[in-house]
Scaffold this motif. Sequence first.
Motif, PDB file in Angstrom:
ATOM      1  N   LEU A  67       0.757  -1.314  -0.167  1.00  0.00           N
ATOM      2  CA  LEU A  67      -0.032  -0.118  -0.071  1.00  0.00           C
ATOM      3  C   LEU A  67       0.761   1.151  -0.067  1.00  0.00           C
ATOM      4  CD1 LEU A  67      -2.835  -1.260   2.502  1.00  0.00           C
ATOM      5  CD2 LEU A  67      -3.227  -0.671   0.125  1.00  0.00           C
ATOM      6  N   GLU A  68       2.043   1.347   0.693  1.00  0.00           N
ATOM      7  CA  GLU A  68       2.829   2.405   0.907  1.00  0.00           C
ATOM      8  C   GLU A  68       3.449   2.588  -0.507  1.00  0.00           C
ATOM      9  OE1 GLU A  68       4.359   2.225   5.456  1.00  0.00           O
ATOM     10  OE2 GLU A  68       5.394   1.344   3.925  1.00  0.00           O
ATOM     11  N   ARG A  69       3.782   1.595  -1.157  1.00  0.00           N
ATOM     12  CA  ARG A  69       4.364   1.696  -2.555  1.00  0.00           C
ATOM     13  C   ARG A  69       3.350   2.187  -3.481  1.00  0.00           C
ATOM     14  NH1 ARG A  69       8.320   3.270  -5.634  1.00  0.00           N
ATOM     15  NH2 ARG A  69       9.427   1.638  -6.854  1.00  0.00           N
ATOM     16  N   LEU A  70       2.174   1.632  -3.491  1.00  0.00           N
ATOM     17  CA  LEU A  70       1.201   2.200  -4.311  1.00  0.00           C
ATOM     18  C   LEU A  70       0.799   3.601  -4.155  1.00  0.00           C
ATOM     19  CD1 LEU A  70      -1.203   1.832  -6.176  1.00  0.00           C
ATOM     20  CD2 LEU A  70      -2.498   0.808  -4.585  1.00  0.00           C
ATOM     21  N   ARG A  71       1.097   4.137  -2.844  1.00  0.00           N
ATOM     22  CA  ARG A  71       0.720   5.453  -2.476  1.00  0.00           C
ATOM     23  C   ARG A  71       1.720   6.292  -3.164  1.00  0.00           C
ATOM     24  NH1 ARG A  71      -2.718   9.098   0.508  1.00  0.00           N
ATOM     25  NH2 ARG A  71      -2.046  11.276  -0.331  1.00  0.00           N
ATOM     26  N   SER A  72       3.071   5.816  -3.134  1.00  0.00           N
ATOM     27  CA  SER A  72       3.969   6.585  -3.815  1.00  0.00           C
ATOM     28  C   SER A  72       4.071   6.688  -5.155  1.00  0.00           C
ATOM     29  CB  SER A  72       5.551   6.014  -3.313  1.00  0.00           C
ATOM     30  OG  SER A  72       5.551   4.710  -3.882  1.00  0.00           O
ATOM     31  N   VAL A  73       3.340   5.575  -5.870  1.00  0.00           N
ATOM     32  CA  VAL A  73       3.323   5.873  -7.208  1.00  0.00           C
ATOM     33  C   VAL A  73       2.037   6.688  -7.627  1.00  0.00           C
ATOM     34  CG1 VAL A  73       2.936   4.477  -9.311  1.00  0.00           C
ATOM     35  CG2 VAL A  73       4.275   3.505  -7.461  1.00  0.00           C
TER      36      VAL A  73
ATOM     37  N   SER B 264      -5.992   8.768   2.829  1.00  0.00           N
ATOM     38  CA  SER B 264      -5.704   9.900   3.528  1.00  0.00           C
ATOM     39  C   SER B 264      -5.407  11.246   2.996  1.00  0.00           C
ATOM     40  CB  SER B 264      -4.865   9.730   4.852  1.00  0.00           C
ATOM     41  OG  SER B 264      -3.616   9.179   4.378  1.00  0.00           O
ATOM     42  N   GLY B 265      -5.420  12.360   3.498  1.00  0.00           N
ATOM     43  CA  GLY B 265      -4.932  13.488   2.837  1.00  0.00           C
ATOM     44  C   GLY B 265      -5.827  14.212   1.796  1.00  0.00           C
ATOM     45  N   ARG B 266      -5.553  15.317   1.506  1.00  0.00           N
ATOM     46  CA  ARG B 266      -6.112  15.967   0.118  1.00  0.00           C
ATOM     47  C   ARG B 266      -6.106  15.271  -1.163  1.00  0.00           C
ATOM     48  NH1 ARG B 266      -4.205  21.686  -1.192  1.00  0.00           N
ATOM     49  NH2 ARG B 266      -2.460  20.541  -2.122  1.00  0.00           N
TER      50      ARG B 266
ATOM     51  N   GLY C 111      -5.614  11.956  -1.372  1.00  0.00           N
ATOM     52  CA  GLY C 111      -5.982  10.468  -1.156  1.00  0.00           C
ATOM     53  C   GLY C 111      -6.847   9.984  -2.371  1.00  0.00           C
ATOM     54  N   LEU C 112      -6.982   8.781  -2.416  1.00  0.00           N
ATOM     55  CA  LEU C 112      -7.956   8.117  -3.190  1.00  0.00           C
ATOM     56  C   LEU C 112      -9.307   7.882  -2.615  1.00  0.00           C
ATOM     57  CD1 LEU C 112      -5.654   5.617  -5.006  1.00  0.00           C
ATOM     58  CD2 LEU C 112      -6.096   7.876  -6.021  1.00  0.00           C
ATOM     59  N   GLU C 113     -10.321   7.840  -3.311  1.00  0.00           N
ATOM     60  CA  GLU C 113     -11.537   7.265  -2.691  1.00  0.00           C
ATOM     61  C   GLU C 113     -11.598   5.877  -3.019  1.00  0.00           C
ATOM     62  OE1 GLU C 113     -15.503   8.155  -0.836  1.00  0.00           O
ATOM     63  OE2 GLU C 113     -13.564   9.544  -0.976  1.00  0.00           O
ATOM     64  N   ASN C 114     -12.109   5.284  -2.041  1.00  0.00           N
ATOM     65  CA  ASN C 114     -12.528   3.587  -1.986  1.00  0.00           C
ATOM     66  C   ASN C 114     -13.960   3.236  -2.590  1.00  0.00           C
ATOM     67  OD1 ASN C 114     -12.509   0.975  -1.798  1.00  0.00           O
ATOM     68  ND2 ASN C 114     -11.003   0.610  -0.316  1.00  0.00           N
ATOM     69  N   LEU C 115     -14.097   3.083  -3.755  1.00  0.00           N
ATOM     70  CA  LEU C 115     -15.381   2.785  -4.142  1.00  0.00           C
ATOM     71  C   LEU C 115     -16.135   1.537  -3.699  1.00  0.00           C
ATOM     72  CD1 LEU C 115     -15.339   4.044  -7.832  1.00  0.00           C
ATOM     73  CD2 LEU C 115     -15.816   5.112  -5.717  1.00  0.00           C
ATOM     74  N   ALA C 116     -15.187   0.826  -2.831  1.00  0.00           N
ATOM     75  CA  ALA C 116     -15.678  -0.537  -2.431  1.00  0.00           C
ATOM     76  C   ALA C 116     -16.427  -0.382  -0.999  1.00  0.00           C
ATOM     77  CB  ALA C 116     -14.634  -1.681  -2.253  1.00  0.00           C
ATOM     78  N   VAL C 117     -16.315   0.744  -0.286  1.00  0.00           N
ATOM     79  CA  VAL C 117     -16.768   0.794   0.861  1.00  0.00           C
ATOM     80  C   VAL C 117     -18.323   0.837   1.150  1.00  0.00           C
ATOM     81  CG1 VAL C 117     -16.951   2.632   2.774  1.00  0.00           C
ATOM     82  CG2 VAL C 117     -14.748   2.231   1.697  1.00  0.00           C
ATOM     83  N   PRO C 118     -19.169   1.287   0.099  1.00  0.00           N
ATOM     84  CA  PRO C 118     -20.493   1.208   0.233  1.00  0.00           C
ATOM     85  C   PRO C 118     -20.743  -0.211   0.152  1.00  0.00           C
ATOM     86  CG  PRO C 118     -19.893   3.067  -1.002  1.00  0.00           C
ATOM     87  CD  PRO C 118     -18.824   2.332  -0.820  1.00  0.00           C
TER      88      PRO C 118
END
Length: 339
Positions: free
Chosen positions: A202-208, A240-242, A244-251
Motif C-alpha cells: 500500500l505504501e508503494r502504491l501510494r508513492s506511485v 488519507s490527505g487531500r 488521497g484516493l476514494e475507495n469505491l468498495a466501501v458502500p
Amino acid sequence: MMRIVLLICLVSFGAGLEHGSEQGRDTLSVLFWNLENFFDWKADAPDGNSSDKEFSSSGLRHWNRNRFQTKCNAIAKTLFWVEETEGSLPDIVAAAEVENSFVLRKLLSSTALRKTDYRYVHYDSPDPRGIDVALLYRQSRLELLGSEPVEVGTATQEKFRTRDILLATFRAISSDDTLAVLVNHHPSKYGSDSQWKRVAALERLRSVVDSVRTTVTERIIATGDFNDTPDNEAFDILTSGRDGLENLAVPLFRKGLGTIRYSGKWDLIDQFLVSHQLLPDIPGREMKILRVPFLTVKDTAHSGEKPLRTYSGPRYIGGVSDHCPVFLQLCSERVRKEE
C-alpha cells in the motif's frame, strides 16, 4: 470560439448515454478479475517454481491443453456477457494470477476475442509462484501512452518477493483525456506475519499514485486484489490527505457484499480506488460486483451461491475463479458552448 469543458462522472449502465452522440458523450469501462491460477499447461518455467510444475500436463493437477482452452473460452464468454448486460465490452480488463504473456496471447487468438481489438500489457514479476498482474485494453478506444512494472518488495527495508504493480497510462481516443491505471495483487494472508507486506504494498502504491499525479495525470484508478477488506485501517495510507484516493468498495462492503466467499461469508477484497477527479457528480454511484450466472455454483455447505472454481481441492470442476469480477463505468461528457 469554442470551448470544451470536460466533465468526468462515474455512471452505472442505464444512464442512457449514447456513444458518439451530438453532445460528444462517451463511456469508458474497467473490469478487474482475479483469474485464479491462469497457467499454461507446460512445465517450462526457468526458475522451476512449484506452481508451474503443478499446473502442467504431467503435474499433480493434470492441467492440460483442453482444460486451459476451456478456461480461456469461459473468460471470453464472460467479457461478451458484460457486453450484453452493460452495453459494451470492457475497455480495460485488469487481471491477477496470470502466469505469462503466452496465456494472454492464446486468450486473444484462440477464442471469440480474436474478433475484437484487445491488446495486452504484461511483465514477468518476481513472485515465487510465477503469477503476475496484467491488463487488456481496446485499441480502438484507448491509446497506450506507456507502461511499466513497479516492484514492491525491493522497495522496503526487509526485502520480499511478490507481484509487481502494473502501471499503464492511456489517452482516450474520443476525448483526448489521459487516465492512469494501476493493477495490484497484494501479498496474501498466508502465514502468521503477513500484514507488514500488505502495508508495504500500500505504501508503494501510494508513492506511485503521488508521482503519477504530479508528472502524468490526476485521473487515476487503482484496482486489484488487495487481500484485505476496505475496513482495514491500512487503507488510510491510500485514502488519507487531500490527494488521497476514494475507495469505491466501501458502500458495497457496508452492505455485506463481497467478491470471494469463504465458509459461507462474502469478503470484499477486489476493489476500485479512484482519484477525486473521477468522483461522480451524482451521489450514490459505486462500482459493481458482477454475478455472472455461469460462473457460480450452489454452495452446498451453506446457503446461497459461490464462485465456480477451476479446481475444488485436487478435483477439476471446470470453473474459472474463486473471485467475482468487479466493474466500473466512467462517463466523459464534452459540453460545447459558444463564447
